[in-house]
Design a protein around this motif. Structure first.
Motif, PDB file in Angstrom:
ATOM      1  N   THR A 129       1.024  -1.173  -0.134  1.00 26.96           N
ATOM      2  CA  THR A 129       0.136   0.001   0.025  1.00 26.96           C
ATOM      3  C   THR A 129       0.771   1.441  -0.088  1.00 26.96           C
ATOM      4  N   GLY A 130       0.246   2.350  -0.028  1.00 25.51           N
ATOM      5  CA  GLY A 130       0.899   3.725   0.095  1.00 25.51           C
ATOM      6  C   GLY A 130       1.887   3.997  -0.961  1.00 25.51           C
ATOM      7  N   ASP A 131       3.059   4.451  -0.346  1.00 28.62           N
ATOM      8  CA  ASP A 131       4.264   4.876  -1.014  1.00 28.62           C
ATOM      9  C   ASP A 131       4.907   3.722  -1.888  1.00 28.62           C
ATOM     10  N   LEU A 132       4.901   2.626  -1.103  1.00 26.24           N
ATOM     11  CA  LEU A 132       5.670   1.475  -1.845  1.00 26.24           C
ATOM     12  C   LEU A 132       4.964   0.824  -3.014  1.00 26.24           C
ATOM     13  N   ALA A 133       3.532   0.905  -2.866  1.00 25.67           N
ATOM     14  CA  ALA A 133       2.559   0.682  -4.078  1.00 25.67           C
ATOM     15  C   ALA A 133       2.734   1.401  -5.122  1.00 25.67           C
ATOM     16  N   ALA A 134       2.835   2.916  -4.963  1.00 26.55           N
ATOM     17  CA  ALA A 134       2.985   3.779  -6.072  1.00 26.55           C
ATOM     18  C   ALA A 134       4.559   3.650  -6.666  1.00 26.55           C
ATOM     19  N   ALA A 135       5.588   3.490  -5.863  1.00 23.75           N
ATOM     20  CA  ALA A 135       6.923   3.195  -6.453  1.00 23.75           C
ATOM     21  C   ALA A 135       6.816   1.733  -7.413  1.00 23.75           C
ATOM     22  N   ILE A 136       6.205   0.745  -6.856  1.00 20.15           N
ATOM     23  CA  ILE A 136       6.210  -0.451  -7.518  1.00 20.15           C
ATOM     24  C   ILE A 136       5.382  -0.231  -8.900  1.00 20.15           C
ATOM     25  N   ALA A 137       4.532   0.627  -8.941  1.00 21.16           N
ATOM     26  CA  ALA A 137       3.609   0.765 -10.238  1.00 21.16           C
ATOM     27  C   ALA A 137       4.518   1.772 -11.122  1.00 21.16           C
ATOM     28  N   ARG A 138       5.237   2.546 -10.415  1.00 22.98           N
ATOM     29  CA  ARG A 138       6.158   3.518 -11.250  1.00 22.98           C
ATOM     30  C   ARG A 138       7.341   2.654 -11.802  1.00 22.98           C
ATOM     31  N   ASP A 139       7.800   1.774 -10.950  1.00 24.06           N
ATOM     32  CA  ASP A 139       9.175   1.222 -11.398  1.00 24.06           C
ATOM     33  C   ASP A 139       8.859  -0.041 -12.283  1.00 24.06           C
ATOM     34  N   PHE A 140       7.908  -0.761 -12.195  1.00 25.72           N
ATOM     35  CA  PHE A 140       7.433  -2.027 -12.600  1.00 25.72           C
ATOM     36  C   PHE A 140       6.265  -1.869 -13.533  1.00 25.72           C
ATOM     37  N   THR A 166      16.155  -4.134  -4.573  1.00 25.14           N
ATOM     38  CA  THR A 166      16.776  -3.219  -3.828  1.00 25.14           C
ATOM     39  C   THR A 166      16.237  -1.626  -4.088  1.00 25.14           C
ATOM     40  N   VAL A 167      16.604  -0.983  -3.111  1.00 28.10           N
ATOM     41  CA  VAL A 167      16.138   0.615  -2.942  1.00 28.10           C
ATOM     42  C   VAL A 167      17.196   1.617  -2.772  1.00 28.10           C
ATOM     43  N   THR A 168      16.769   2.605  -3.678  1.00 26.10           N
ATOM     44  CA  THR A 168      17.861   3.737  -3.291  1.00 26.10           C
ATOM     45  C   THR A 168      17.419   4.674  -2.272  1.00 26.10           C
ATOM     46  N   ARG A 169      18.158   5.785  -1.893  1.00 29.16           N
ATOM     47  CA  ARG A 169      17.471   6.814  -0.953  1.00 29.16           C
ATOM     48  C   ARG A 169      16.617   7.382  -1.709  1.00 29.16           C
ATOM     49  N   GLU A 170      16.484   7.604  -3.102  1.00 28.78           N
ATOM     50  CA  GLU A 170      15.481   8.232  -3.756  1.00 28.78           C
ATOM     51  C   GLU A 170      13.954   7.350  -3.793  1.00 28.78           C
ATOM     52  N   GLY A 171      14.231   6.189  -3.462  1.00 31.06           N
ATOM     53  CA  GLY A 171      13.024   5.442  -3.499  1.00 31.06           C
ATOM     54  C   GLY A 171      12.887   4.538  -4.861  1.00 31.06           C
ATOM     55  N   LYS A 172      13.945   4.333  -5.658  1.00 25.39           N
ATOM     56  CA  LYS A 172      13.925   3.862  -6.949  1.00 25.39           C
ATOM     57  C   LYS A 172      14.137   2.279  -6.498  1.00 25.39           C
ATOM     58  N   LEU A 173      13.314   1.385  -7.104  1.00 25.98           N
ATOM     59  CA  LEU A 173      13.267   0.126  -6.821  1.00 25.98           C
ATOM     60  C   LEU A 173      14.071  -0.768  -8.041  1.00 25.98           C
ATOM     61  N   ALA A 174      14.792  -1.892  -7.856  1.00 30.15           N
ATOM     62  CA  ALA A 174      15.169  -2.751  -8.850  1.00 30.15           C
ATOM     63  C   ALA A 174      15.460  -4.104  -8.234  1.00 30.15           C
ATOM     64  N   ILE A 175      15.151  -5.131  -9.320  1.00 30.49           N
ATOM     65  CA  ILE A 175      15.336  -6.357  -8.928  1.00 30.49           C
ATOM     66  C   ILE A 175      16.737  -6.895  -9.606  1.00 30.49           C
ATOM     67  N   VAL A 176      17.332  -7.636  -8.528  1.00 26.18           N
ATOM     68  CA  VAL A 176      18.799  -8.189  -8.693  1.00 26.18           C
ATOM     69  C   VAL A 176      18.898  -9.656  -8.316  1.00 26.18           C
ATOM     70  N   GLN A 177      19.697 -10.272  -8.685  1.00 28.01           N
ATOM     71  CA  GLN A 177      20.026 -11.555  -8.359  1.00 28.01           C
ATOM     72  C   GLN A 177      21.520 -11.745  -7.500  1.00 28.01           C
ATOM     73  N   LYS A 178      21.741 -12.333  -6.669  1.00 25.46           N
ATOM     74  CA  LYS A 178      23.035 -12.610  -6.069  1.00 25.46           C
ATOM     75  C   LYS A 178      23.446 -14.032  -5.908  1.00 25.46           C
ATOM     76  N   GLY A 227       6.866  -2.248   4.004  1.00 20.41           N
ATOM     77  CA  GLY A 227       6.587  -0.876   3.917  1.00 20.41           C
ATOM     78  C   GLY A 227       7.419   0.087   4.730  1.00 20.41           C
ATOM     79  N   ALA A 228       7.542  -0.347   5.659  1.00 20.52           N
ATOM     80  CA  ALA A 228       8.325   0.150   6.630  1.00 20.52           C
ATOM     81  C   ALA A 228       9.834   0.438   6.405  1.00 20.52           C
ATOM     82  N   ARG A 229      10.458  -0.635   5.643  1.00 20.43           N
ATOM     83  CA  ARG A 229      11.664  -0.970   5.167  1.00 20.43           C
ATOM     84  C   ARG A 229      11.825   0.353   4.065  1.00 20.43           C
ATOM     85  N   TYR A 230      10.681   0.533   3.063  1.00 17.67           N
ATOM     86  CA  TYR A 230      10.769   1.220   2.213  1.00 17.67           C
ATOM     87  C   TYR A 230      11.063   3.109   2.593  1.00 17.67           C
ATOM     88  N   ALA A 231      10.274   3.236   3.735  1.00 15.35           N
ATOM     89  CA  ALA A 231      10.359   4.569   4.449  1.00 15.35           C
ATOM     90  C   ALA A 231      11.513   4.550   5.161  1.00 15.35           C
TER      91      ALA A 231
END
Ligand code: MN
Length: 240
Positions: A129-140, A166-178, A227-231
């Motif tokens: 929900t909230g900011d995280l849901a918006a970031a997922i919609a924006r980035d994926f 992964t998440v940047t300070r600006e809130g940008k999300l990306a998927i990575v394998q390690k 969501g708390a980790r995103y914030a």
């Protein structure tokens, strides 16, 4: 006398064998060392929709527990490293003493990965929900597209390792394998969430069916915690 001593030893052995398993529940982390294995924040069967209780027990107590013990052993003769927070250690891995760098990479990465992993589960799935849901919609694009991309990262990872968001300070999300127990902090990037796709994470219930485990895993996520980790990432306070 010898017979009596043998009888006593036998009795002692029988007593040890009959000790109930829960007596050992607090014994996973040996005393000494700066790093500790925190108890799971929920019951062993809290993630039953995706992960059986026995797998949770073995995974937390013995796999994660061994990494904590091995990390403590690695830093035992390096007090300047032992005094550092784990996120700083992982971000400064190339500066770690060469003799213990690989041990720190594997066990420090494993300690960070598993600590995050336990923290984001214990929920009922559903949608962010909230900011995280918006970031997922924006980035994926949308939530199904995000899940499809993350599932692909989880199922196509060859061998043992992790899929992360992964998440940047600006809130940008990306998927990575390690691979192995590597953590994106080793690249200077924070982890929003991640799934353990080592076979020990799912083999008792799923055997070779990693895709089924990966699909079920969404049912036990705690989106409030994620969501708390995103914030926290946005605020610059997210550590591991
Ligand atoms: Mn694991």
């Amino acid at each position: 006398m010898i017979a009596r001593r043998s009888a006593l030893l036998l009795a002692a052995g029988a007593a040890l064998l009959s000790v109930p398993r829960h007596v050992f529940a607090q014994a996973a982390t040996p005393p000494g060392g700066p790093f500790t294995l925190a108890p799971l924040p929920y019951a062993l069967d809290a993630n039953e929709a995706a992960i059986d209780a026995r797998t949770m027990e073995l995974h937390h107590r013995f796999h994660h527990g061994a990494q904590v013990a091995n990390l403590n052993a690695a830093v035992a003769n390096h007090p300047q490293v032992a005094a550092m927070p784990l996120d700083q250690i992982l971000m400064k891995l190339p500066e770690m003493p060469e003799a213990v760098r690989t041990a720190i990479r594997n066990n420090g990465g494993g300690h960070a990965n598993h600590t995050m992993f336990w923290a984001i589960m214990g929920g009922k799935g559903g949608d962010p929900t909230g900011d995280l849901a918006a970031a997922i919609a924006r980035d994926f694009g949308d939530l199904p597209a995000f899940r499809t991309q993350f599932d692909r990262a989880s199922t196509t990872l060859f061998g043992s390792g992790w899929a992360f968001v992964t998440v940047t300070r600006e809130g940008k999300l990306a998927i990575v394998q390690k691979p192995n127990q590597d953590n994106p902090l080793m690249d200077g990037t924070h982890v929003l969430m991640g799934n353990d796709v080592w076979e020990h994470a799912y083999y008792l219930r799923y055997q070779n069916r990693r895709a089924e485990y990966v699909r079920n895993w969404w049912q036990v996520l705690d989106w409030d915690k994620i969501g708390a980790r995103y914030a926290a990432a946005r605020a610059g306070t997210l550590t591991i």
